[in-house]
Design an enzyme around this catalytic site. Sequence first.
Site, PDB file in Angstrom:
ATOM      1  N   ASP A 264       1.279  -1.073   0.370  1.00  0.00           N
ATOM      2  CA  ASP A 264      -0.396  -0.207   0.083  1.00  0.00           C
ATOM      3  C   ASP A 264       0.809   1.076  -0.175  1.00  0.00           C
ATOM      4  OD1 ASP A 264      -2.042   1.607  -0.208  1.00  0.00           O
ATOM      5  OD2 ASP A 264      -3.725   0.931   1.433  1.00  0.00           O
TER       6      ASP A 264
HETATM    7  C1  BGC Z   1      -5.571   3.311  -0.304  1.00  0.00           C
HETATM    8  C2  BGC Z   1      -5.375   2.366  -0.847  1.00  0.00           C
HETATM    9  C3  BGC Z   1      -5.229   2.866  -2.286  1.00  0.00           C
HETATM   10  C4  BGC Z   1      -3.969   3.627  -2.643  1.00  0.00           C
HETATM   11  C5  BGC Z   1      -3.398   4.315  -4.008  1.00  0.00           C
HETATM   12  C6  BGC Z   1      -3.579   3.968  -0.089  1.00  0.00           C
HETATM   13  O1  BGC Z   1      -3.799   4.832   1.026  1.00  0.00           O
HETATM   14  O2  BGC Z   1      -5.372   2.742   1.313  1.00  0.00           O
HETATM   15  O3  BGC Z   1      -6.538   1.901  -0.817  1.00  0.00           O
HETATM   16  O4  BGC Z   1      -5.470   1.410  -2.981  1.00  0.00           O
HETATM   17  O5  BGC Z   1      -3.625   4.336  -1.482  1.00  0.00           O
HETATM   18  O6  BGC Z   1      -4.082   5.388  -4.007  1.00  0.00           O
END
Ligand code: BGC
Length: 723
Positions: A264
């Site tokens: 993530d």
């Molecule tokens: C979130 C994810 C997301 C990623 C990319 C993160 O802060 O937890 O769910 O896919 O950002 O935008």
Amino acid sequence: MRAVELQDLLAKMTRQEKINQLLQLAAGFYIDLDAVTGPIEEMGLTEEMIDNAGTVLGISGAADVIQTQKKYLAKNRLGIPLIFMADVIHGYKTIFPIPLALGSSWNTALAEETARISALESAVSGLHVTFSPMVDLVRDPRWGRVMESTGEDAFLNAELAKAFVRGYQGTDLTLDVERVAACVKHFAAYGAPVAGREYNTVNMSERQLREAYLPGYQAALNEGAKLVMTAFNTVDGVPATANQWLMRDLLRKEWNFDGVLISDWGAVKELVPHGVASDEKEAAILALKAGVDIEMMTMCYLNHLEDALEAGEIAENLVDEAVLRILNLKNDLGLFENPYRGADVQREQELVLSDAHRESARKAAEESIVLLKNSGILPLASQQKIALIGPGAESKDILGAWSWQGESEKAISLAEGLRKYVPVEQLMIAKGCEVLTAGSQTEVAEALEIAEAADVIILALGENSDMSGEAASRSDIHLPQVQLDLFKQLKKLGKPIVVTLFNGRPLDISELSQSTEVAAIVEAWFPGTEGGNALANILMGAINPSAKLSMSFPYNVGQVPVYYNPDNTGRPEVGRSADEKYVSKYLDIPNEALYPFGFGLSYTSFSYSDLQISTTKLTPSETLKIHVTVKNTGNIIGKEIVQLYIRDVVGEVVRPVKELKGYQKIELAANEEQVITFTLSENELCYVHQDLSFKSDTGEFHVMVGPSSHDDGLLKTSFTFIN
Ligand code: BGC
């Protein structure tokens, strides 16, 4: 490209090129380099690294994607194309209801269709991968990301997860360039942060993890999802992003997942503040050892893997494996042959936010809006004088927090939806207050004045979209006080009030629910682009509501987490007299939720009768047929979600008081009845035992069929499983 050619390609790559493949940067590094010059230097990035990073996040629009890919390929020594990824969570530009709302539809075909359209709009706009579905099981509405989940039940979540993956990926991702690869997230158990606080620790036994939390991810992977994203949280003390047991032993070895594992955003570097890595280099080593292929938006791999490899702190083959998985994904997407894939300026113009897609979004919203209370006032008659009051009345902030490309000005507000039914002179509108701030005296007076003149008040309340979603935990899940104050003023008028809600989580609405002035409550969630039309269709009776909650509404925040399937205790409340003290209960509220999982009303009514099972003694080689007669006893057509629960009465491990094992959404004309059949076999009786084996127990099982998880209304019978 064939597998052997990918190996050849890998062999041609320099170590730096390989490490670059593992980096994912956000759009700004490609589209508007000047704006990120400062951060680039701080991050230790060079233009060459950016030019060779393997994937990018957040660039879309066919023209931009084509141009970026062209520029990228012109500089890339081996001509390895870039993958374009993004968060298309519940729609690209045509925004569907939030996933928690789609969960309430219990309609897998519909969920699949929303994902198909999301994929189509994304693909023609140049995207290759969506960071969806999010299949984290959720039980705590304080956590803002419950809006991205389909709810509290492992079985329903798994069905919907599969549907989303089918919709995104279709049957042949390589040939069908108008689909995108799905990334299941957040692995694992991100939906269970302690006290509902975002990014907080997750604490649970491996048994519980396997039984309740893992099935959703596993179902999505069995359906073929190409990627997995790590969760921010710890799993048994070790952050998921560094968790070798979770990622290597379970995900890769036990589940045979050979797709791409992406961290993530920033999660690799966060191993340092988590306190499992002393510096970024150690973070890089831990993440790579755990099998994380792509590092999203931090530079631990980029800046430290080379040194770690030189020092022999990490094996070269771990880098090779990761790169090969990324090359494989590029190949599965057909990018070596066609680096622009579905990106098509003309198709984009024709398809994105087309009328047909809007219509699908409207239907999805209609099936996701839950009628929680109705004294009989709904549907409204168009001759009535309506006062539409509240911050949600004309709001277009109804797309939800994860509608990256959604344009709220293109959304249909409730007022716009209602105007199609109600003549101007009969629809009076006043805001009364904002979502979070009180209205001026004049605004309140105006609201009271139109309410006085009306036959019925529609009070449109709720959250604004950034009150749920990521980093939007709330300790108090009431509606904001200013809205409750407005309600109190209006209620004094003694007019019937229909409350509509736009929000991203189950709220504490006990006060509204118990108030006699509140004649109806309609949970519209964040319903997406066509929300106002869908909600108006329901309020005016053109559509009969058919959704049922996939996440319970608590009596109050003190009851959280409350879910329909807790384990039984040694001192259960059920079957004891109300004045018995030493039982598992609250002194002030019931144990069950205010509105439980599976609950939702219709404008018609359904009766359940004649529950029959094909045998009272089931053996491993047989299947059990369960029949029930469901009748539409009202006078309009309606859809009903028929739910099947079981309970394993005596297990090796304490079993939940009920477990959903099947459901069918059916449509019945007035007075029509239908015999519904469910089938159970040993597999549905299995659960995770103490030794973590997945098996069944012999003995008695209760079978319950009915309109919700609430005991009232469930027909019951039982059988014995014998070996
Ligand atoms: C979130 C994810 C997301 C990623 C990319 C993160 O802060 O937890 O769910 O896919 O950002 O935008």
